[in-house]
Design a protein around this motif. Sequence first.
Motif, short mmCIF file in Angstrom:
data_model
loop_
_atom_site.label_atom_id
_atom_site.label_comp_id
_atom_site.label_asym_id
_atom_site.label_seq_id
_atom_site.Cartn_x
_atom_site.Cartn_y
_atom_site.Cartn_z
N ALA A 295 0.83 -1.20 0.00
CA ALA A 295 0.00 0.00 0.00
C ALA A 295 0.86 1.26 0.00
CB ALA A 295 -0.94 0.00 1.21
N ILE A 296 1.94 1.23 0.77
CA ILE A 296 2.86 2.38 0.81
C ILE A 296 3.53 2.56 -0.55
CG2 ILE A 296 5.00 3.24 1.83
CD1 ILE A 296 4.07 1.82 4.45
N LEU B 50 -4.23 0.48 -3.43
CA LEU B 50 -4.56 1.88 -3.17
C LEU B 50 -5.89 1.98 -2.41
CD1 LEU B 50 -3.63 3.42 -6.63
CD2 LEU B 50 -2.48 3.86 -4.45
N PRO B 51 -6.08 3.07 -1.66
CA PRO B 51 -7.38 3.28 -1.04
C PRO B 51 -8.47 3.34 -2.10
CG PRO B 51 -5.76 4.80 -0.14
CD PRO B 51 -5.11 4.10 -1.31
N MET B 52 -9.67 2.93 -1.73
CA MET B 52 -10.78 2.83 -2.67
C MET B 52 -11.03 4.13 -3.44
SD MET B 52 -14.73 1.76 -1.83
CE MET B 52 -14.79 2.93 -0.48
N LEU C 26 -10.65 4.09 -7.49
CA LEU C 26 -11.84 4.20 -8.33
C LEU C 26 -11.97 5.53 -9.04
CD1 LEU C 26 -14.53 2.45 -6.10
CD2 LEU C 26 -13.32 1.51 -8.09
N ALA C 27 -11.52 6.62 -8.43
CA ALA C 27 -11.80 7.94 -9.00
C ALA C 27 -10.58 8.82 -9.22
CB ALA C 27 -12.82 8.66 -8.11
N ALA C 28 -9.76 9.01 -8.19
CA ALA C 28 -8.66 9.96 -8.31
C ALA C 28 -7.60 9.50 -9.30
CB ALA C 28 -8.03 10.22 -6.94
N LEU C 29 -7.23 8.23 -9.28
CA LEU C 29 -6.21 7.73 -10.20
C LEU C 29 -6.65 7.89 -11.66
CD1 LEU C 29 -3.50 6.40 -10.84
CD2 LEU C 29 -4.55 4.19 -10.34
N PRO C 30 -7.85 7.46 -12.03
CA PRO C 30 -8.25 7.68 -13.42
C PRO C 30 -8.35 9.16 -13.79
CG PRO C 30 -9.84 6.25 -12.31
CD PRO C 30 -8.82 6.64 -11.31
N ALA C 31 -8.78 10.01 -12.85
CA ALA C 31 -8.85 11.45 -13.14
C ALA C 31 -7.47 12.03 -13.36
CB ALA C 31 -9.56 12.18 -12.00
N ARG C 32 -6.51 11.63 -12.54
CA ARG C 32 -5.13 12.11 -12.70
C ARG C 32 -4.53 11.58 -14.00
NH1 ARG C 32 -4.42 16.24 -11.32
NH2 ARG C 32 -2.19 16.00 -11.13
N LYS D 91 -15.25 14.34 2.69
CA LYS D 91 -14.43 13.41 1.91
C LYS D 91 -14.65 13.65 0.41
CE LYS D 91 -11.58 9.95 1.89
NZ LYS D 91 -10.22 10.11 2.35
N TRP D 92 -15.90 13.95 0.03
CA TRP D 92 -16.19 14.24 -1.38
C TRP D 92 -15.44 15.49 -1.83
CZ3 TRP D 92 -17.73 11.05 -4.83
CH2 TRP D 92 -18.55 9.98 -4.50
N ALA D 93 -15.47 16.54 -1.01
CA ALA D 93 -14.78 17.77 -1.38
C ALA D 93 -13.28 17.52 -1.54
CB ALA D 93 -15.03 18.84 -0.32
N GLU D 94 -12.71 16.77 -0.61
CA GLU D 94 -11.28 16.44 -0.67
C GLU D 94 -10.96 15.63 -1.93
OE1 GLU D 94 -8.54 13.37 1.80
OE2 GLU D 94 -9.75 14.73 3.01
N LEU D 95 -11.80 14.65 -2.24
CA LEU D 95 -11.59 13.80 -3.40
C LEU D 95 -11.69 14.60 -4.70
CD1 LEU D 95 -11.20 10.98 -4.65
CD2 LEU D 95 -13.68 10.67 -4.47
N TYR D 96 -12.74 15.40 -4.82
CA TYR D 96 -12.90 16.20 -6.05
C TYR D 96 -11.77 17.20 -6.21
CZ TYR D 96 -17.61 14.54 -7.22
OH TYR D 96 -18.69 13.78 -7.59
N PHE D 97 -11.31 17.78 -5.10
CA PHE D 97 -10.18 18.72 -5.18
C PHE D 97 -8.94 18.01 -5.69
CE2 PHE D 97 -6.48 20.92 -3.47
CZ PHE D 97 -6.71 22.19 -3.98
#
Length: 129
Positions: free
Chosen positions: A5-6, A41-43, A47-53, A90-96
């Motif tokens: 994970a690290i 990786l964390p869920m 699911l979302a941040a990696l594909p967005a990046r 958590k949503w705000a942090e994720l979207y940011f």
Amino acid sequence: ATQPAIAALALYDGAGAAEALGDEGQMLANLQDALTHQQDLPMEIRLAALPARLAVAYTKVSQPADALKARAQAEQGIAQLKAQNLPAGKWAELYFEMGSVSTNQISMENFQANIDSFAEAQIFLLKAI
């Protein structure tokens, strides 16, 4: 956290460092490596941040078809996460995180690619509000 994970988080976060240094190729390589370790990786990232990046990275290296696919995966990931009832903060942090783009290394040579990556990421950044 476990060692895998690290390591997966180090790859993911290393992409941000590469982006800040203006090394789009290394940013993309780190994200692709993180993708091969996504099970660690964390869920929310998986699911979302990696594909967005990845969508931002593909845009920066002028691969719009890959960027479109990655953004669609991020949107699918968001749909899956909505079923998890994440807290509003958590949503705000994720979207940011999904919508952030480094402006540290803008030059005339990469200006258009950076503008395009802003357009790609703004979709998620606006949702952070």
